[in-house]
Design an enzyme around this catalytic site. Structure first.
Site, PDB file in Angstrom:
ATOM      1  N   CYS A  99       0.992  -1.278  -0.025  1.00 18.55           N
ATOM      2  CA  CYS A  99      -0.076   0.113  -0.072  1.00 18.55           C
ATOM      3  C   CYS A  99       0.849   1.322   0.109  1.00 18.55           C
ATOM      4  O   CYS A  99       1.704   1.612  -0.991  1.00 18.55           O
ATOM      5  CB  CYS A  99      -1.078   0.077   1.239  1.00 18.55           C
ATOM      6  SG  CYS A  99      -2.365   1.232   0.963  1.00 18.55           S
ATOM      7  N   HIS A 203      -3.858  -4.363  -0.342  1.00 19.87           N
ATOM      8  CA  HIS A 203      -3.233  -4.933   1.011  1.00 19.87           C
ATOM      9  C   HIS A 203      -3.165  -6.696   0.835  1.00 19.87           C
ATOM     10  O   HIS A 203      -4.070  -7.199   1.089  1.00 19.87           O
ATOM     11  CB  HIS A 203      -4.127  -4.570   2.138  1.00 19.87           C
ATOM     12  CG  HIS A 203      -4.002  -3.345   2.728  1.00 19.87           C
ATOM     13  ND1 HIS A 203      -3.193  -2.724   3.638  1.00 19.87           N
ATOM     14  CD2 HIS A 203      -4.755  -1.873   2.279  1.00 19.87           C
ATOM     15  CE1 HIS A 203      -3.213  -1.290   3.545  1.00 19.87           C
ATOM     16  NE2 HIS A 203      -4.330  -1.219   2.767  1.00 19.87           N
ATOM     17  N   GLU A 205      -1.877  -8.502   2.912  1.00 19.15           N
ATOM     18  CA  GLU A 205      -2.196  -9.204   4.448  1.00 19.15           C
ATOM     19  C   GLU A 205      -3.713  -9.275   4.648  1.00 19.15           C
ATOM     20  O   GLU A 205      -4.115 -10.009   5.479  1.00 19.15           O
ATOM     21  CB  GLU A 205      -1.270  -8.192   5.325  1.00 19.15           C
ATOM     22  CG  GLU A 205      -2.178  -6.945   5.814  1.00 19.15           C
ATOM     23  CD  GLU A 205      -2.095  -5.893   4.682  1.00 19.15           C
ATOM     24  OE1 GLU A 205      -2.601  -4.825   5.267  1.00 19.15           O
ATOM     25  OE2 GLU A 205      -1.395  -6.025   4.019  1.00 19.15           O
TER      26      GLU A 205
END
Length: 230
Positions: A99, A203, A205
């Site tokens: 990001c 993102h 994650e």
């Protein structure tokens, strides 16, 4: 680096998740560890602002959320941290920005004024122009890429999605740096790479199976190897 470090790198090795008050540190480190465990890769993941640990790491991850200018200032505020990041990646250590971490790879950001970036890739981080669509782009969106085009997308397929949250995006880029795009009022860079430095606008994650696969690919990635694999 020493022969020991080179041997570790084949197995993921020491992974520095850089702590510069940029957010997403815990979730990024957990996702890296989960990706490693699922793929059977031995790693030591550490959230750190210690320049010595970063300089000696086998892989470096720079997460981030919020504003470009704030994150750039946070990275420079820790004595020696930005220099350690630059030195390690210049020496070939694989790097992944997430990001804002990806956005910091650009030459400059235009959020809250003009702020210099790391200058690793061409372009600037500018406001997205998406008439009729809301900002930020928030949620799941499709990744468009050439299968087999880069080791970080190995195992992904058409129709796979990443989770995005952003109002600014890379513009004025070199097309050679694009690995994947998404479409939101036009083509938006989603994954970029130049040499041993790569970044995702989405993102990883938070991108579940797709994100974990990209992270596992990153932990195996050897940019100096002809096939890009350790």
């Amino acid at each position: 680096m020493s022969g020991t470090s080179q041997a570790r790198r084949s197995f993921g090795g020491r992974v520095a998740v850089i702590d510069y008050q940029g957010g997403n540190l815990a979730s990024a480190s957990r996702a890296l560890q989960e990706a490693a465990d699922r793929a059977g890769i031995a790693v030591e993941v550490r959230v750190t602002s210690d320049p010595a640990w970063v300089r000696d790491a086998d892989r470096i991850v720079l997460p981030g959320q919020g504003a470009f200018a704030d994150c750039a200032r946070g990275l420079s505020a820790v004595s020696g941290l930005r220099a350690a990041l630059e030195d390690a990646t210049a020496a070939g250590v694989p790097f992944l920005g997430i990001c804002i971490g990806m956005q910091l790879m650009a030459e400059r950001g235009l959020e809250h004024g003009e702020t210099p970036g790391l200058g690793w890739i061409q372009g600037e981080i500018a406001p997205m122009l998406v008439p009729g669509l809301r900002l930020p782009q928030m949620g799941w969106n499709e990744l468009v890429f050439t299968p087999g085009g880069h080791p970080l997308t190995e195992g992904l397929k058409h129709g796979d999605h990443g989770y995005f949250v952003h109002s600014y995006a890379l513009s004025g880029f070199d097309p050679a740096d694009l690995v994947a795009i998404t479409r939101y009022g036009g083509d938006v860079p989603a994954l970029v790479a130049r040499g041993n430095r790569a970044g995702t606008q989405f993102h990883v994650e938070k991108s579940q199976r797709v994100g974990l696969r990209i992270l596992a690919n990153f932990l195996r990635w050897d940019p100096g190897h002809p096939a890009g694999r350790a």
